[in-house]
Design an enzyme around this catalytic site. Structure first.
Site, PDB file in Angstrom:
ATOM      1  CG  ASP A 184      83.137  79.259 103.924  1.00  0.00           C
ATOM      2  OD1 ASP A 184      82.454  80.296 103.998  1.00  0.00           O
ATOM      3  OD2 ASP A 184      84.142  79.055 104.622  1.00  0.00           O
ATOM      4  CG  ASP A 225      78.794  81.138 100.883  1.00  0.00           C
ATOM      5  OD1 ASP A 225      78.142  82.196 100.834  1.00  0.00           O
ATOM      6  OD2 ASP A 225      79.381  80.752 101.916  1.00  0.00           O
ATOM      7  CD  GLU A 271      74.245  82.691 100.798  1.00  0.00           C
ATOM      8  OE1 GLU A 271      73.732  81.577 101.038  1.00  0.00           O
ATOM      9  OE2 GLU A 271      75.056  83.240 101.554  1.00  0.00           O
TER      10      GLU A 271
END
Length: 167
Positions: free
Chosen positions: A143, A11, A71
């Protein structure tokens, strides 16, 4: 018996990049590790991006994943922030590619829908579902949960993504 595959989920973020490594063997999935790679906001941009690169490479060296999933980022209202986030995302894609891993991308809504069942799920919903799907985790930051959710999403879509890349 199926050969296990380790998947690194990322991420991307300039202040904090979440990471998570899962191992998938048939229908069984377990978390091997997760965390956050920080960068110091006081440092120059190049130093911060290098910290992310080195951190991701360190995770790869520690866990030896076979594939990586990142992502996709969304566009912010602030163009400067969007550009910096894009640079962090570029590093998040470069580091695994540099280490020889195939890198796949998934949009935030696809990740949330895959893990939670709703494309606009909240951070708390993602954390809760990741904790249920990977119960041995213990406390987890948003996160790291997002990164594990990306890895889980890739575990569901990986065969389809490989076929798509071939055609």
């Amino acid at each position: 018996m199926q050969t296990p595959i380790k998947i690194l989920g990322i991420d991307p973020g300039l202040r904090k990049t979440g990471w998570g490594v899962i191992e998938v063997r048939g229908n069984s999935t377990k978390a091997l590790g997760f965390g956050v790679i920080p960068s110091d906001a006081e440092d120059e941009l190049g130093i911060r991006l290098n910290a992310l690169f080195q951190g991701i490479c360190g995770v790869i060296e520690q866990f030896h994943p076979g594939e990586a999933a990142v992502e996709e980022t969304f566009v912010n209202k602030n163009p400067g922030s969007t550009l910096k986030l894009g640079m962090a995302r570029g590093v998040a894609m470069l580091a695994p590619a540099f280490k020889g891993l195939p890198v796949f991308e998934y949009g935030a809504n696809k990740v949330k829908k895959s893990v939670v069942g709703v494309g606009h799920a909240s951070k708390d919903q993602v954390i809760m579902m990741v904790s249920r799907l990977l119960p041995a985790l213990g406390p987890i930051t948003s996160d790291a949960a997002d990164a594990l959710a990306v890895a889980l999403t890739h575990s569901h879509y990986r065969n389809f993504e490989k076929l798509k890349a071939i055609s």
